[in-house]
Design a protein around this motif. Structure first.
Motif, short mmCIF file in Angstrom:
data_model
loop_
_atom_site.label_atom_id
_atom_site.label_comp_id
_atom_site.label_asym_id
_atom_site.label_seq_id
_atom_site.Cartn_x
_atom_site.Cartn_y
_atom_site.Cartn_z
N GLN A 113 -19.07 77.93 180.48
CA GLN A 113 -18.05 78.31 179.75
C GLN A 113 -17.53 79.42 180.05
N LYS A 114 -18.45 80.39 181.09
CA LYS A 114 -17.83 81.79 181.37
C LYS A 114 -18.65 82.68 180.42
N ASP A 115 -19.44 82.47 179.48
CA ASP A 115 -20.14 83.30 178.47
C ASP A 115 -21.24 83.88 179.25
N SER A 116 -21.15 85.37 179.17
CA SER A 116 -22.35 85.94 179.64
C SER A 116 -23.24 86.91 178.54
N LEU A 117 -24.30 86.76 178.87
CA LEU A 117 -25.34 87.57 177.90
C LEU A 117 -26.00 88.64 178.79
N PHE A 118 -25.98 89.88 178.55
CA PHE A 118 -26.55 90.87 179.13
C PHE A 118 -27.92 91.64 178.21
N ALA A 119 -28.86 91.71 179.05
CA ALA A 119 -30.24 92.03 178.16
C ALA A 119 -31.07 92.81 179.38
N GLU A 120 -32.05 93.81 179.04
CA GLU A 120 -33.06 93.97 180.02
C GLU A 120 -34.36 93.35 179.99
N GLN A 121 -34.65 92.44 179.15
CA GLN A 121 -35.47 91.46 179.20
C GLN A 121 -35.21 90.35 178.41
N LEU A 122 -35.71 89.12 178.89
CA LEU A 122 -35.47 87.95 178.33
C LEU A 122 -36.56 87.27 178.63
#
Length: 188
Positions: free
Chosen positions: A127-136
């Motif tokens: 759906q073109k949602d984006s999650l940004f993180a340093e660690q997952l």
């Protein structure tokens, strides 16, 4: 008598010198063993690992991990595989749609089936949602994603959000982002 003493002394000296050199060689061998245990047992390039789930005796791909380089540390007590040059992890749902996770670095812990994704981690949904993180983290057994470090959500379908804790199924349909203050963003 003096000649006999000289011969015995020569023999003892030869034996002692031989033992010292053989001990030094064994010490070097022992030191090398320690070094080898800290080195990877194998290295692979341009890998493409597919995780499947049995479905009517046909393996359905539920995850696909791609990387330019993998180091195999299965020679360790707590074995793992390291991906020092980054990974692309595709997570498929029942409709074969995929969420893609990109990271600069990853470790797969074999005993726990946990993947630790680190450095510029980005999760992109269909759906073109984006999650940004340093660690997952990705728990392969439970098909679950989570982090206890700051995350930022940029959404085309829901509210954008920031938080310090993230928890989600791999389909990114039920996720929670918590802020340190206890505020919550919840998507159904």
């Amino acid at each position: 008598m003096k000649k006999q003493l000289y011969i015995k002394l020569s023999i003892v000296t030869t034996i002692v010198v031989t033992m010292l050199f053989s001990c030094e060689s064994n010490l070097n061998d022992v030191q090398q063993i320690g070094i080898l245990q800290n080195q990877p047992i194998g290295e692979a390039k341009n890998i493409n690992l597919k995780y499947t789930e049995a479905e009517d005796s046909i393996g359905k791909v539920i995850a696909n991990l791609e990387s330019p380089k993998m180091l195999d540390y299965s020679n360790r007590g707590f074995s793992f595989s390291e991906f020092p040059d980054g990974v692309r992890l595709s997570l498929y749902d029942e409709n074969n749609q995929k969420n893609v996770v990109l990271a600069d670095y990853a470790i797969v812990y074999n005993a726990t089936d946990l993947i630790d994704l680190q450095g510029n981690v980005i999760l992109i949904t269909p759906q073109k949602d984006s999650l940004f993180a340093e660690q997952l983290y990705y728990d392969q057994k439970r098909e679950w994603l989570f982090s206890n470090l700051p995350v930022r959500l940029k959404s085309a379908t829901a509210n954008n959000g920031n938080g310090d804790i993230f928890d989600s199924d791999t389909k990114f349909k039920n996720y929670t982002i918590l802020e340190g203050k206890g505020d919550m963003i919840l998507k159904d």
